[in-house]
Write an enzyme that holds these catalytic residues in place. Structure first.
Site, PDB file in Angstrom:
ATOM      1  N   ASP A 197      21.896   1.438   4.041  1.00  0.00           N
ATOM      2  CA  ASP A 197      20.601   1.925   3.571  1.00  0.00           C
ATOM      3  C   ASP A 197      19.908   0.813   2.781  1.00  0.00           C
ATOM      4  O   ASP A 197      20.526   0.105   1.993  1.00  0.00           O
ATOM      5  CB  ASP A 197      20.788   3.172   2.689  1.00  0.00           C
ATOM      6  N   HIS A 205      19.990  11.701  10.769  1.00  0.00           N
ATOM      7  CA  HIS A 205      20.897  10.683  10.210  1.00  0.00           C
ATOM      8  C   HIS A 205      21.750  11.317   9.135  1.00  0.00           C
ATOM      9  O   HIS A 205      21.306  12.201   8.405  1.00  0.00           O
ATOM     10  CB  HIS A 205      20.119   9.489   9.644  1.00  0.00           C
TER      11      HIS A 205
HETATM   12  P1  5GP Z   1      16.029  10.536   4.377  1.00  0.00           P
HETATM   13  O1  5GP Z   1      15.189  10.417   3.135  1.00  0.00           O
HETATM   14  O2  5GP Z   1      15.173  10.764   5.605  1.00  0.00           O
HETATM   15  O3  5GP Z   1      17.172  11.488   4.276  1.00  0.00           O
HETATM   16  O4  5GP Z   1      16.742   9.116   4.554  1.00  0.00           O
HETATM   17  C1  5GP Z   1      16.062   7.994   5.023  1.00  0.00           C
HETATM   18  C2  5GP Z   1      16.765   6.794   4.448  1.00  0.00           C
HETATM   19  O5  5GP Z   1      16.336   5.648   5.153  1.00  0.00           O
HETATM   20  C3  5GP Z   1      16.444   6.543   2.966  1.00  0.00           C
HETATM   21  O6  5GP Z   1      17.641   6.605   2.198  1.00  0.00           O
HETATM   22  C4  5GP Z   1      15.825   5.153   2.962  1.00  0.00           C
HETATM   23  O7  5GP Z   1      16.218   4.369   1.847  1.00  0.00           O
HETATM   24  C5  5GP Z   1      16.304   4.568   4.271  1.00  0.00           C
HETATM   25  N1  5GP Z   1      15.395   3.600   4.835  1.00  0.00           N
HETATM   26  C6  5GP Z   1      14.038   3.696   4.913  1.00  0.00           C
HETATM   27  N2  5GP Z   1      13.532   2.616   5.525  1.00  0.00           N
HETATM   28  C7  5GP Z   1      14.597   1.819   5.848  1.00  0.00           C
HETATM   29  C8  5GP Z   1      14.708   0.550   6.510  1.00  0.00           C
HETATM   30  O8  5GP Z   1      13.738  -0.058   6.941  1.00  0.00           O
HETATM   31  N3  5GP Z   1      15.958   0.044   6.654  1.00  0.00           N
HETATM   32  C9  5GP Z   1      17.072   0.701   6.196  1.00  0.00           C
HETATM   33  N4  5GP Z   1      18.253   0.094   6.382  1.00  0.00           N
HETATM   34  N5  5GP Z   1      17.004   1.897   5.580  1.00  0.00           N
HETATM   35  C10 5GP Z   1      15.781   2.446   5.409  1.00  0.00           C
END
Ligand code: 5GP
Length: 110
Positions: A29, A96
């Site tokens: 992340d 995810h």
């Molecule tokens: P959600 O908030 O949808 O459960 O998780 C999305 C995750 O993707 C977040 O923890 C965020 O930090 C991560 N994330 C967002 N953009 C990127 C990126 O460009 N690269 C990586 N490796 N992680 C990302």
């Protein structure tokens, strides 16, 4: 329009890959909330838990998460989190699993 994770999978956007097989890939992340914070992602761009088909090969995601946790040495324990929907903090509409570990994880979460 491809999701962020499809673009990462296509290597259009750089990421630190830790695992990849036929069905699943995993990246670190970009904003870790624990010493180990890895996103385990199905290659199929399912938008979230709410869109997971009733039948299918869904064990791949958990099997990959377990293998990665073992490879990361998270013998003391780890947490798997899926945020479904805006109110739960989902920001990327591509299913995810967050794999968190490397520090004590309190329960219940905030
Ligand atoms: P959600 O908030 O949808 O459960 O998780 C999305 C995750 O993707 C977040 O923890 C965020 O930090 C991560 N994330 C967002 N953009 C990127 C990126 O460009 N690269 C990586 N490796 N992680 C990302």
């Amino acid at each position: 329009m491809p999701t962020l994770f499809e673009r990462i999978l296509a290597r259009e956007i750089p990421a630190d890959f830790v695992y990849e097989d036929e069905h699943v890939f995993a990246i670190r992340d970009i904003t870790p909330v624990a010493p180990v914070h890895i996103l385990v992602i199905p290659k199929a761009p399912i938008s979230g838990v709410a869109a997971v088909p009733e039948s299918g090969d869904h064990q791949h995601l958990l099997n990959a998460a377990r293998r990665i946790a073992e490879a990361e040495g998270l013998d003391a324990g780890y947490r798997l989190v899926i945020n479904q929907g805006e109110a739960a903090g989902q920001t990327v509409p591509h299913l995810h699993v967050h794999l968190l570990g490397g520090r004590p994880l309190t329960w219940p979460p905030g």
